[in-house]
Scaffold this active site. Structure first.
Site, PDB file in Angstrom:
ATOM      1  N   ARG A   1       0.753  -0.862  -0.062  1.00 58.73           N
ATOM      2  CA  ARG A   1      -0.314  -0.201  -0.106  1.00 58.73           C
ATOM      3  C   ARG A   1       0.549   0.980   0.251  1.00 58.73           C
ATOM      4  O   ARG A   1       1.861   1.452   0.972  1.00 58.73           O
ATOM      5  CB  ARG A   1      -0.971   0.261   1.216  1.00 58.73           C
ATOM      6  CG  ARG A   1      -2.257   1.077   1.137  1.00 58.73           C
ATOM      7  CD  ARG A   1      -3.240   1.221   2.050  1.00 58.73           C
ATOM      8  NE  ARG A   1      -1.968   2.018   3.292  1.00 58.73           N
ATOM      9  CZ  ARG A   1      -1.867   1.210   4.667  1.00 58.73           C
ATOM     10  NH1 ARG A   1      -3.225   0.771   5.208  1.00 58.73           N
ATOM     11  NH2 ARG A   1      -1.058   1.725   5.402  1.00 58.73           N
TER      12      ARG A   1
ATOM     13  N   GLU B   1       4.619   7.095   2.706  1.00 61.92           N
ATOM     14  CA  GLU B   1       5.442   5.933   2.760  1.00 61.92           C
ATOM     15  C   GLU B   1       5.003   4.905   2.035  1.00 61.92           C
ATOM     16  O   GLU B   1       3.833   5.006   1.200  1.00 61.92           O
ATOM     17  CB  GLU B   1       5.382   5.631   4.095  1.00 61.92           C
ATOM     18  CG  GLU B   1       3.870   5.060   4.826  1.00 61.92           C
ATOM     19  CD  GLU B   1       3.619   4.413   5.745  1.00 61.92           C
ATOM     20  OE1 GLU B   1       4.499   3.574   6.048  1.00 61.92           O
ATOM     21  OE2 GLU B   1       3.118   4.124   6.478  1.00 61.92           O
TER      22      GLU B   1
ATOM     23  N   ASN C   1       3.948   0.633   2.321  1.00 59.14           N
ATOM     24  CA  ASN C   1       3.778  -0.374   3.743  1.00 59.14           C
ATOM     25  C   ASN C   1       4.086  -1.848   2.724  1.00 59.14           C
ATOM     26  O   ASN C   1       3.504  -2.133   1.065  1.00 59.14           O
ATOM     27  CB  ASN C   1       2.826  -0.347   3.100  1.00 59.14           C
ATOM     28  CG  ASN C   1       2.625   0.677   4.666  1.00 59.14           C
ATOM     29  OD1 ASN C   1       3.498   0.870   5.713  1.00 59.14           O
ATOM     30  ND2 ASN C   1       1.546   2.045   4.363  1.00 59.14           N
TER      31      ASN C   1
ATOM     32  N   LYS D   1      12.038   3.265   5.595  1.00 56.11           N
ATOM     33  CA  LYS D   1      11.734   4.460   4.834  1.00 56.11           C
ATOM     34  C   LYS D   1      13.029   4.508   4.863  1.00 56.11           C
ATOM     35  O   LYS D   1      12.944   5.639   3.811  1.00 56.11           O
ATOM     36  CB  LYS D   1      11.118   5.627   6.208  1.00 56.11           C
ATOM     37  CG  LYS D   1      10.018   5.340   6.583  1.00 56.11           C
ATOM     38  CD  LYS D   1       9.245   4.717   7.789  1.00 56.11           C
ATOM     39  CE  LYS D   1       8.107   4.558   7.499  1.00 56.11           C
ATOM     40  NZ  LYS D   1       6.887   3.880   8.342  1.00 56.11           N
TER      41      LYS D   1
ATOM     42  N   LYS E   1      12.103  10.020  11.218  1.00 60.18           N
ATOM     43  CA  LYS E   1      10.936   9.102  10.968  1.00 60.18           C
ATOM     44  C   LYS E   1      12.246   7.867  11.493  1.00 60.18           C
ATOM     45  O   LYS E   1      13.159   7.847  11.320  1.00 60.18           O
ATOM     46  CB  LYS E   1      10.083   9.051   9.968  1.00 60.18           C
ATOM     47  CG  LYS E   1       8.973   9.599   9.305  1.00 60.18           C
ATOM     48  CD  LYS E   1       8.664   8.953   8.312  1.00 60.18           C
ATOM     49  CE  LYS E   1       7.477  10.266   7.166  1.00 60.18           C
ATOM     50  NZ  LYS E   1       6.948   9.129   6.586  1.00 60.18           N
TER      51      LYS E   1
ATOM     52  N   GLU F   1       6.593   0.791  11.373  1.00 60.33           N
ATOM     53  CA  GLU F   1       5.209   0.266  11.462  1.00 60.33           C
ATOM     54  C   GLU F   1       4.807   0.660  11.933  1.00 60.33           C
ATOM     55  O   GLU F   1       4.869   0.404  13.171  1.00 60.33           O
ATOM     56  CB  GLU F   1       5.933  -0.420  10.397  1.00 60.33           C
ATOM     57  CG  GLU F   1       6.555  -0.851   9.442  1.00 60.33           C
ATOM     58  CD  GLU F   1       5.568   0.599   8.146  1.00 60.33           C
ATOM     59  OE1 GLU F   1       5.236   1.098   7.908  1.00 60.33           O
ATOM     60  OE2 GLU F   1       7.233   1.009   7.365  1.00 60.33           O
ATOM     61  N   GLY F   2       3.825   0.894  11.599  1.00 57.14           N
ATOM     62  CA  GLY F   2       2.059   0.542  12.745  1.00 57.14           C
ATOM     63  C   GLY F   2       1.560   2.491  13.031  1.00 57.14           C
ATOM     64  O   GLY F   2       1.236   2.110  14.205  1.00 57.14           O
TER      65      GLY F   2
HETATM   66  P1  ADP Z   1       3.459   4.441   9.547  1.00 57.63           P
HETATM   67  O1  ADP Z   1       4.266   3.405   8.742  1.00 57.63           O
HETATM   68  O2  ADP Z   1       4.374   4.218  11.608  1.00 57.63           O
HETATM   69  O3  ADP Z   1       2.475   4.425   9.475  1.00 57.63           O
HETATM   70  P2  ADP Z   1       4.091   7.153   8.453  1.00 57.63           P
HETATM   71  O4  ADP Z   1       5.306   7.449   7.537  1.00 57.63           O
HETATM   72  O5  ADP Z   1       3.111   6.730   7.766  1.00 57.63           O
HETATM   73  O6  ADP Z   1       4.149   5.469   9.729  1.00 57.63           O
HETATM   74  O7  ADP Z   1       3.820   8.065   9.457  1.00 57.63           O
HETATM   75  C1  ADP Z   1       2.187   8.351  10.126  1.00 57.63           C
HETATM   76  C2  ADP Z   1       2.107   9.405   9.696  1.00 57.63           C
HETATM   77  O8  ADP Z   1       2.061  11.137   9.987  1.00 57.63           O
HETATM   78  C3  ADP Z   1       1.033   9.480   8.534  1.00 57.63           C
HETATM   79  O9  ADP Z   1       0.138   8.812   8.148  1.00 57.63           O
HETATM   80  C4  ADP Z   1       0.577  10.922   8.086  1.00 57.63           C
HETATM   81  O10 ADP Z   1      -0.570  11.263   9.209  1.00 57.63           O
HETATM   82  C5  ADP Z   1       2.387  11.194   8.941  1.00 57.63           C
HETATM   83  N1  ADP Z   1       3.566  11.779   8.196  1.00 57.63           N
HETATM   84  C6  ADP Z   1       3.791  10.449   7.951  1.00 57.63           C
HETATM   85  N2  ADP Z   1       4.697  11.542   6.990  1.00 57.63           N
HETATM   86  C7  ADP Z   1       4.211  12.517   6.701  1.00 57.63           C
HETATM   87  C8  ADP Z   1       4.348  14.078   6.249  1.00 57.63           C
HETATM   88  N3  ADP Z   1       5.964  13.491   5.579  1.00 57.63           N
HETATM   89  N4  ADP Z   1       4.170  14.823   5.814  1.00 57.63           N
HETATM   90  C9  ADP Z   1       2.621  15.139   6.799  1.00 57.63           C
HETATM   91  N5  ADP Z   1       2.329  14.027   7.091  1.00 57.63           N
HETATM   92  C10 ADP Z   1       2.962  12.530   7.397  1.00 57.63           C
HETATM   93 MG    MG Z   2       3.625   1.814   7.232  1.00 52.47          MG
HETATM   94 MG    MG Z   3       1.161   5.262   7.207  1.00 51.08          MG
END
Ligand code: ADP
Ligand code: MG
Ligand code: MG
Length: 520
Positions: free
Chosen positions: A138, A161, A163, A344, A410, A414-415
């Site tokens: 995803r 990101e 997944n 990441k 970051k 995950e999660g």
């Molecule tokens: P995870 O793998 O834990 O889901 P993410 O990279 O998806 O990590 O980050 C979690 C949440 O943080 C995302 O769903 C989003 O809401 C917010 N986020 C992450 N990166 C960004 C970004 N570059 N700009 C804005 N919001 C972000």
């Molecule tokens: Mg993720």
């Molecule tokens: Mg995410």
């Protein structure tokens, strides 16, 4: 995305709704959700009388009352990029040298990545027996307003990101689309500020069928089981999982295959008790259900909805279990290498241009296909936190009390709930040992335009400005050695929405809610 763009120019969307209308919609949504499996298990409670001791309770998943608007071209772009993304991550997974380099860069500050890599090395030393690998991916995006493109407004999807393990919510996403479709047909036209269902353009979503289709493709490609054995699929789950029906919807879909595909849910902590490896060259993964110890099943596909974070590995036994699965002949979704491809750090390296003309992408995929052209546009600025020139520059930005506000830091996790946002970054970094900084990446914050909506969570309605994150699923089956891609599909989508003051958007983590797309 304007608040009222695209629907009927004179009308506010979503409409204002009065107290009684709210009560009516809440009841309608609660009942529909329970009636159609748009549900999760209730959170554990400390109040004994409220505890669901027999595990018989489901509660509606948090949802928006109206589908949120998303620019049509941005939505199409996300879908169009997915096939190239599938190919890209299949290719990255196959490139052990590249992944070894990535691991080396983060390993000092990251025991989890170190332990995953160790599993790969152990299995590699005796030889992988299964040449096929399955990815149910995803890719997550937010729509960034690009003022340079006129006439505007123009929204460009930027990737949050990618997944590669346990990418969830396909099941609930399809149900949410169906809920909003039902409301558009039967309820919105009845409201005082009526929205006719015909004015909403609600795109189709085949995420359940398509992801189950990926599992089915792998199941068929696995070939015949040993004599006297029946092929099956195992969903590897967390014992404490609350998002059960999201997974069950995929399972029910696999039961629709002809002949139906047997699916078993196995908790990660039960792997070593309930499965064993055949003493053959291939090391088939054999399974006997606890309720039928005579059952002779051979696991063709392991679909992992657990094992993505350190919490799933509380002891050495859990690592032994992961190694046991990786050694087996079952097709892994994902393999350890595919899981590592989803870090990441990999996303950062892929998005970092090498020179102004050349990108690393061309080492993995053809860059001139229409899908790859869309993929490239989704990159945003992500920086390493190492001691290279760019890394040192990123460190300066991250430590600056003003500049840091435009970034998110970051780790390789995950999660949800693991990132550090904006002004919290400098203090966090200062508390880290120097040697751990490399294991983070610094990403520019994407700033989507807020819109208005209503979120129904735990029976309570919240109204306000929200922002949305589009997820596009992909299903891909490939040969680890030859690189042949046997199955590659864009596999439906997900829209999650959160209050625009909230940094994280995870539904399971309690920050966001389920939504669907209304095309603008
Ligand atoms: P995870 O793998 O834990 O889901 P993410 O990279 O998806 O990590 O980050 C979690 C949440 O943080 C995302 O769903 C989003 O809401 C917010 N986020 C992450 N990166 C960004 C970004 N570059 N700009 C804005 N919001 C972000
Ligand atoms: Mg993720
Ligand atoms: Mg995410």
């Amino acid at each position: 995305m304007g608040l009222d763009a695209g629907i009927e120019p004179s009308r506010l969307y979503p409409p204002e709704i009065g107290e009684q209308e709210r009560g009516h919609l809440i009841q309608t949504v609660k009942d529909w959700s329970i009636g159609h499996g748009l549900v999760v298990r209730p959170p554990p409670t400390v109040i004994a009388a409220e505890a669901d001791t027999r595990g018989i309770t489901a509660v509606p998943a948090p949802v928006t009352l109206f589908p949120s608007g998303l620019a049509r071209h941005a939505f199409r772009q996300g879908l169009a990029a997915q096939k190239a993304y599938n190919e890209l991550y299949a290719a990255v997974s196959r490139d052990e040298k590249f992944l070894a380099q990535i691991v080396k860069e983060v390993i000092d500050g990251d025991d989890f990545v170190r332990d995953l890599w160790a599993v790969h090395e152990t299995v590699k030393s005796e030889g992988y027996t299964q040449p096929l690998s399955l990815g149910l991916f995803r890719s997550d995006y937010m729509a960034h307003h690009d003022p340079s493109i006129q006439p505007g407004p123009f929204y460009q999807l930027k990737q949050v990101e990618f997944n590669t393990i346990a990418a969830s919510f396909a099941g609930l996403s399809v149900r949410t689309c169906q809920l909003h479709n039902y409301l558009a047909k039967t309820q919105y036209p009845l409201l005082q500020q009526a929205t006719s269902g015909d004015t909403l353009d609600l795109p189709d979503n085949k995420a359940i069928e398509k992801l189950a289709g990926g599992i089915e493709a792998a199941y068929n490609a696995y070939g015949a089981p040993q004599a006297n054995h029946t092929k099956c699929v195992v969903f590897l789950v967390q014992g404490t999982e609350r998002n059960v029906w999201d997974q069950r919807h995929l399972e029910y879909q696999l039961a629709q295959a002809s002949p139906p595909i047997p699916v078993f849910r196995v908790a990660f902590s039960d792997v070593l008790r309930q499965t064993r490896l055949a003493k053959t060259e291939k090391r088939q993964l054999l399974y006997a259900p606890p309720f039928n110890p005579e059952g002779n099943f051979e696991v063709a596909v392991i679909y992992m909805r657990s094992g993505y974070g350190p919490g799933d590995y509380p002891n050495q036994e859990a690592w032994t279990a992961r190694c046991h699965l990786e050694r087996s002949y079952a097709i892994k979704c994902p393999s350890v290498l595919t899981q590592l491809a989803g870090t990441k750090k990999v996303q950062q390296v892929l998005a970092t241009p090498r020179t102004s003309k050349e990108s690393i992408l061309s080492e993995f995929i053809k860059e001139d296909t229409p899908s790859a052209v869309e993929l490239r546009k989704t990159f945003t600025n992500i920086f390493p936190m190492d001691t290279s020139d760019v890394g040192l520059e990123a460190r300066e930005k991250a430590l600056d009390p003003v500049l840091c506000r435009d970034y998110v830091l970051k780790p390789q996790r995950e999660g949800g709930g693991n990132n550090i946002y904006g002004s919290a970054i400098p203090a966090y970094l200062k508390g880290l040992p120097d040697a751990h900084w490399n294991s983070y990446i610094l990403m520019e914050l994407i700033k989507p335009s807020p819109s208005r909506n209503f979120i129904l969570r735990n029976g309570r309605l919240e109204e306000g400005n929200v922002i949305s994150e589009l997820g596009v699923y992909g299903a891909c089956l490939w040969h680890r050695d030859t690189g042949e891609v046997l199955h590659n599909e864009e596999a439906g989508w997900l829209l999650r929405t959160k209050g625009n003051q909230s940094e994280e958007g995870g539904v399971a983590a309690g920050f966001g809610c389920m939504d669907s797309v209304s095309l603008l």
